[in-house]
Design a protein around this motif. Structure first.
Motif, PDB file in Angstrom:
ATOM      1  N   GLN A 156       0.731  -1.129  -0.009  1.00 22.61           N
ATOM      2  CA  GLN A 156       0.075   0.047   0.068  1.00 22.61           C
ATOM      3  C   GLN A 156       0.808   1.266  -0.042  1.00 22.61           C
ATOM      4  O   GLN A 156       0.595   2.357  -0.778  1.00 22.61           O
ATOM      5  N   ARG A 157       2.081   1.395   0.957  1.00 20.87           N
ATOM      6  CA  ARG A 157       2.714   2.303   0.722  1.00 20.87           C
ATOM      7  C   ARG A 157       3.707   2.752  -0.702  1.00 20.87           C
ATOM      8  O   ARG A 157       3.518   3.631  -0.965  1.00 20.87           O
ATOM      9  N   ARG A 158       3.702   1.567  -1.174  1.00 15.99           N
ATOM     10  CA  ARG A 158       4.361   1.590  -2.585  1.00 15.99           C
ATOM     11  C   ARG A 158       3.409   2.276  -3.399  1.00 15.99           C
ATOM     12  O   ARG A 158       3.837   3.026  -4.236  1.00 15.99           O
ATOM     13  N   THR A 159       2.187   1.819  -3.606  1.00 14.45           N
ATOM     14  CA  THR A 159       1.358   2.296  -4.269  1.00 14.45           C
ATOM     15  C   THR A 159       1.064   3.675  -4.229  1.00 14.45           C
ATOM     16  O   THR A 159       0.861   4.704  -5.241  1.00 14.45           O
ATOM     17  N   PHE A 195       7.319   9.980   3.371  1.00 15.06           N
ATOM     18  CA  PHE A 195       7.137   8.538   3.959  1.00 15.06           C
ATOM     19  C   PHE A 195       5.398   8.434   3.807  1.00 15.06           C
ATOM     20  O   PHE A 195       4.667   9.544   3.787  1.00 15.06           O
ATOM     21  N   ALA A 196       4.858   7.253   3.503  1.00 17.88           N
ATOM     22  CA  ALA A 196       3.312   7.085   3.656  1.00 17.88           C
ATOM     23  C   ALA A 196       3.066   6.415   4.838  1.00 17.88           C
ATOM     24  O   ALA A 196       3.807   5.234   5.174  1.00 17.88           O
ATOM     25  N   SER A 197       2.138   6.939   5.741  1.00 16.10           N
ATOM     26  CA  SER A 197       1.921   6.015   6.914  1.00 16.10           C
ATOM     27  C   SER A 197       0.415   6.183   7.256  1.00 16.10           C
ATOM     28  O   SER A 197      -0.389   6.916   7.032  1.00 16.10           O
ATOM     29  N   PRO A 198       0.050   4.892   7.682  1.00 16.89           N
ATOM     30  CA  PRO A 198      -1.276   4.942   7.992  1.00 16.89           C
ATOM     31  C   PRO A 198      -1.710   5.671   9.106  1.00 16.89           C
ATOM     32  O   PRO A 198      -1.007   5.883   9.980  1.00 16.89           O
ATOM     33  N   ALA A 199      -2.957   6.236   9.055  1.00 15.33           N
ATOM     34  CA  ALA A 199      -3.361   7.100   9.920  1.00 15.33           C
ATOM     35  C   ALA A 199      -4.704   6.732  10.431  1.00 15.33           C
ATOM     36  O   ALA A 199      -5.421   5.636  10.057  1.00 15.33           O
ATOM     37  N   GLU A 236       0.262  15.798   4.360  1.00 17.95           N
ATOM     38  CA  GLU A 236      -0.989  15.907   3.612  1.00 17.95           C
ATOM     39  C   GLU A 236      -1.636  14.662   3.483  1.00 17.95           C
ATOM     40  O   GLU A 236      -0.829  13.322   3.796  1.00 17.95           O
ATOM     41  N   ASP A 237      -2.739  14.544   3.267  1.00 19.38           N
ATOM     42  CA  ASP A 237      -3.606  13.477   3.134  1.00 19.38           C
ATOM     43  C   ASP A 237      -3.132  12.767   1.948  1.00 19.38           C
ATOM     44  O   ASP A 237      -2.951  13.259   0.650  1.00 19.38           O
ATOM     45  N   ALA A 238      -2.937  11.323   1.770  1.00 17.20           N
ATOM     46  CA  ALA A 238      -2.210  10.529   0.824  1.00 17.20           C
ATOM     47  C   ALA A 238      -3.433  10.394  -0.289  1.00 17.20           C
ATOM     48  O   ALA A 238      -3.015   9.768  -1.446  1.00 17.20           O
ATOM     49  N   GLU A 239      -4.675  10.800   0.063  1.00 21.34           N
ATOM     50  CA  GLU A 239      -5.644  10.583  -1.107  1.00 21.34           C
ATOM     51  C   GLU A 239      -5.565  11.659  -2.057  1.00 21.34           C
ATOM     52  O   GLU A 239      -6.189  11.660  -3.271  1.00 21.34           O
ATOM     53  N   ASP A 240      -4.763  12.716  -1.916  1.00 18.89           N
ATOM     54  CA  ASP A 240      -4.626  13.613  -2.924  1.00 18.89           C
ATOM     55  C   ASP A 240      -2.904  13.879  -3.212  1.00 18.89           C
ATOM     56  O   ASP A 240      -2.589  14.970  -2.578  1.00 18.89           O
ATOM     57  N   LEU A 293      -1.195   8.978   5.319  1.00 18.49           N
ATOM     58  CA  LEU A 293      -0.856  10.274   5.123  1.00 18.49           C
ATOM     59  C   LEU A 293       0.596  10.378   4.639  1.00 18.49           C
ATOM     60  O   LEU A 293       1.256   9.275   4.606  1.00 18.49           O
ATOM     61  N   PHE A 294       0.946  11.307   3.727  1.00 15.95           N
ATOM     62  CA  PHE A 294       2.444  11.539   3.366  1.00 15.95           C
ATOM     63  C   PHE A 294       2.769  12.193   4.592  1.00 15.95           C
ATOM     64  O   PHE A 294       2.312  13.482   4.951  1.00 15.95           O
TER      65      PHE A 294
END
Length: 91
Positions: free
Chosen positions: A10-13, A53-57, A71-75, A62-63
C-alpha cells in the motif's frame, strides 16, 4: 513479516502515485527501500531534498516529510504542490 512490512504494498502504491505527480511541479523523485518504501524528492534548481513516507493514520493514509510536512495521501497532487513550495524556496 514485520508490522511495517505488512503495509509495504500500500505504501508503494501511494508513493508511486505521488512520484507520478512530481514532474508537474518541477521535482524529481525516486522510490527507495524494499518492503518499507520511501520516496526521495529533489528540486533540481535549488538542490533541496526531502524523504517522504506514507503512513497509516486514523482516517486513511498520510504523506509525511521533514520539516513538519503532512498531507492526506488521497490527494497526491496537493502533496506534490506542497512539497514543491517547500523545496522551491531559496531562503
Amino acid at each position: 513479516m514485520t508490522s511495517t512490512s505488512a503495509y509495504g504494498p500500500q505504501r508503494r502504491t501511494l508513493l508511486e502515485a505521488l512520484a507520478g505527480r512530481l514532474p508537474d511541479h518541477g521535482l524529481v523523485g525516486q522510490l527507495l527501500g524494499g518492503d518499507d518504501p520511501m520516496l526521495w524528492v529533489w528540486h533540481p534548481r535549488t538542490g533541496k531534498q526531502t524523504i517522504v513516507f506514507a503512513s497509516p493514520a486514523k482516517d486513511g493514509w498520510l504523506f509525511l516529510w521533514s520539516p513538519d510536512g503532512q498531507e492526506d495521501a488521497e490527494d497526491p497532487g496537493l502533496a506534490a504542490e506542497t512539497i514543491s513550495k517547500l523545496l522551491s524556496s531559496t531562503g
